[in-house]
Motif scaffolding. Structure first.
Motif, PDB file in Angstrom:
ATOM      1  N   ASP A  11       7.253 -18.614  23.035  1.00 59.05           N
ATOM      2  CA  ASP A  11       7.669 -17.503  22.176  1.00 59.05           C
ATOM      3  C   ASP A  11       6.462 -16.648  21.788  1.00 59.05           C
ATOM      4  OD1 ASP A  11      10.303 -18.222  22.250  1.00 59.05           O
ATOM      5  OD2 ASP A  11      10.328 -19.176  20.287  1.00 59.05           O
ATOM      6  N   LEU A  12       5.324 -17.292  21.554  1.00 58.65           N
ATOM      7  CA  LEU A  12       4.130 -16.535  21.200  1.00 58.65           C
ATOM      8  C   LEU A  12       3.703 -15.618  22.351  1.00 58.65           C
ATOM      9  CD1 LEU A  12       1.869 -15.934  19.181  1.00 58.65           C
ATOM     10  CD2 LEU A  12       0.585 -17.851  20.158  1.00 58.65           C
ATOM     11  N   GLU A  18       5.401  -8.294  24.184  1.00 57.00           N
ATOM     12  CA  GLU A  18       6.248  -7.252  23.592  1.00 57.00           C
ATOM     13  C   GLU A  18       5.438  -6.335  22.681  1.00 57.00           C
ATOM     14  OE1 GLU A  18      10.334  -8.248  22.211  1.00 57.00           O
ATOM     15  OE2 GLU A  18       9.730 -10.311  22.693  1.00 57.00           O
ATOM     16  N   THR A  19       4.497  -6.918  21.933  1.00 58.64           N
ATOM     17  CA  THR A  19       3.680  -6.140  20.999  1.00 58.64           C
ATOM     18  C   THR A  19       2.855  -5.095  21.731  1.00 58.64           C
ATOM     19  OG1 THR A  19       3.573  -7.968  19.410  1.00 58.64           O
ATOM     20  CG2 THR A  19       1.855  -6.282  19.276  1.00 58.64           C
ATOM     21  N   ARG A  24       2.258   0.941  23.673  1.00 58.49           N
ATOM     22  CA  ARG A  24       2.162   2.031  24.644  1.00 58.49           C
ATOM     23  C   ARG A  24       3.435   2.868  24.709  1.00 58.49           C
ATOM     24  NH1 ARG A  24      -2.283   1.823  27.608  1.00 58.49           N
ATOM     25  NH2 ARG A  24      -3.543  -0.079  27.565  1.00 58.49           N
ATOM     26  N   ALA A  25       4.549   2.287  24.276  1.00 54.91           N
ATOM     27  CA  ALA A  25       5.832   2.987  24.431  1.00 54.91           C
ATOM     28  C   ALA A  25       6.242   3.777  23.202  1.00 54.91           C
ATOM     29  CB  ALA A  25       6.929   1.982  24.780  1.00 54.91           C
ATOM     30  N   VAL A  38       9.771  -6.812  16.556  1.00 53.55           N
ATOM     31  CA  VAL A  38       9.339  -7.875  17.469  1.00 53.55           C
ATOM     32  C   VAL A  38       9.039  -9.140  16.685  1.00 53.55           C
ATOM     33  CG1 VAL A  38       7.519  -8.599  19.053  1.00 53.55           C
ATOM     34  CG2 VAL A  38       8.442  -6.268  19.198  1.00 53.55           C
ATOM     35  N   LEU A  39       8.264  -9.027  15.627  1.00 57.10           N
ATOM     36  CA  LEU A  39       7.879 -10.189  14.831  1.00 57.10           C
ATOM     37  C   LEU A  39       9.090 -10.868  14.219  1.00 57.10           C
ATOM     38  CD1 LEU A  39       5.694 -11.968  13.638  1.00 57.10           C
ATOM     39  CD2 LEU A  39       5.262 -10.193  11.910  1.00 57.10           C
TER      40      LEU A  39
END
Length: 327
Positions: A11-12, A18-19, A24-25, A38-39
């Motif tokens: 998961d980490l 994802e972070t 960038r997105a 995300v978190l």
């Protein structure tokens, strides 16, 4: 030969990937909210805070905090217990370590009664708080996750998860800021990203050179000069100084401040600038005269003065100089 199976992604690992993807997105306005999304997939929370902070004799001051689901009067309530905030003291003395706070067990005794009452009112029964000092700016950066119900205590596994992810969140934020600045960078403009009221979180080295050129000996640290802070808060477009020109672009949570060296074009009066911009837009002398309610001869006189002042031999050179200085 048998193919070796790779180690399953944790998961980490997923959260880290994802972070950086959202860094960038996302636009600068959306990054922090999306990073919290995300978190929250891995460590649920009811409210959250992402802030720049500094220590004062009266306690920790949070500058332009980005709040998620906090009570409306959070800042006023916090001001009442600022000097008693043990979690804030922990984050200052334990950089990079995520503190796990359960109000009922950590805030016992009469000395903590006001702080315990505060956690109930703002629904911070449980908290995971992480911080570190940015030695470039001198500020403390911090993230806090809060659970409202007293029985929702954070586990040691969740504490470690946040502690391991925290530096990646900070690095992704820096990447996102750099990408936003890149959009405004040009050959003649240097850019800084600022939080209210005027904290410089990221900027190009040339930006500081321009600040020192305009305010020699009067500027230090990662804070805008008082003149720019006042103008930024007033809604002004920018500031034309003797040595440098500054332009503002405001966003809901931050602002970009662009700076460049002053040029001869900046010596024009407001009236001359208006005439020059009309001519640059393609208007004839008669059309400029009608728009400005002046005589065509006055337009010609203005243009002659403009040409002399900025060193343009004709209107084509005038337009080129205006375009060069992005006016």
């Amino acid at each position: 030969m048998k193919r070796r199976k790779g180690k399953p992604m944790s998961d980490l690992d997923r959260a880290i990937l994802e972070t950086y993807r959202v860094a960038r997105a996302c636009s600068g306005d959306r990054f922090i909210d999306t990073a919290f999304d995300v978190l929250g997939k891995y460590v649920p929370f009811d409210s959250a805070r992402w802030a720049t902070a500094s220590a004062t004799p009266a306690g920790v001051v949070f500058h332009a905090p980005h709040l998620v689901n906090e009570v409306p009067d959070w800042d006023n309530r916090y001001g009442e217990i600022r000097s008693k905030d043990t979690a804030a003291r922990f984050m200052l003395t334990h950089p990079g370590t995520t503190g796990n706070f359960h109000s009922l067990t950590s805030l016992t005794g009469p000395d903590n009664a006001a702080l315990l009452d505060y956690t109930r009112k703002v629904k911070h029964a449980n908290a995971l708080i992480t911080a570190h000092k940015d030695f470039t700016t001198g500020y403390t950066l911090t993230i806090g996750l809060f659970a409202a119900h007293v029985d929702r205590q954070y586990s040691e596994q969740e504490r470690q998860f946040v502690e391991f992810l925290y530096p990646h969140l900070m690095e992704a934020w820096a990447v996102n800021q750099s990408l936003q600045i890149e959009r405004y960078r040009s050959r003649i403009w240097s850019v800084a990203m600022c939080l209210p009221p005027g904290l410089i979180t990221l900027c190009e080295p040339a930006f500081f050179d321009l600040l020192r050129a305009e305010w020699p000996g009067g500027h230090g640290g990662h804070v805008l000069p008082p003149v720019l802070i006042e103008l930024l808060g007033s809604g002004a477009d920018g500031h034309r100084g003797r040595h440098a020109v500054f332009r503002f672009e405001r966003h809901p949570k931050f602002a970009f401040v662009r700076a460049r060296l002053a040029t001869s074009v900046d010596l024009l009066t407001e009236r001359e600038r208006e005439v020059a911009e009309c001519v640059a837009s393609g208007l004839t002398h008669k059309e400029v005269a009608r728009r400005m309610s002046i005589a065509p001869a006055t337009v010609r006189n203005h243009l002659q003065a403009i040409h002399r002042r900025i060193g343009a031999r004709n209107n084509a050179e005038l337009v080129a100089l205006l375009q060069r200085d992005n006016l």
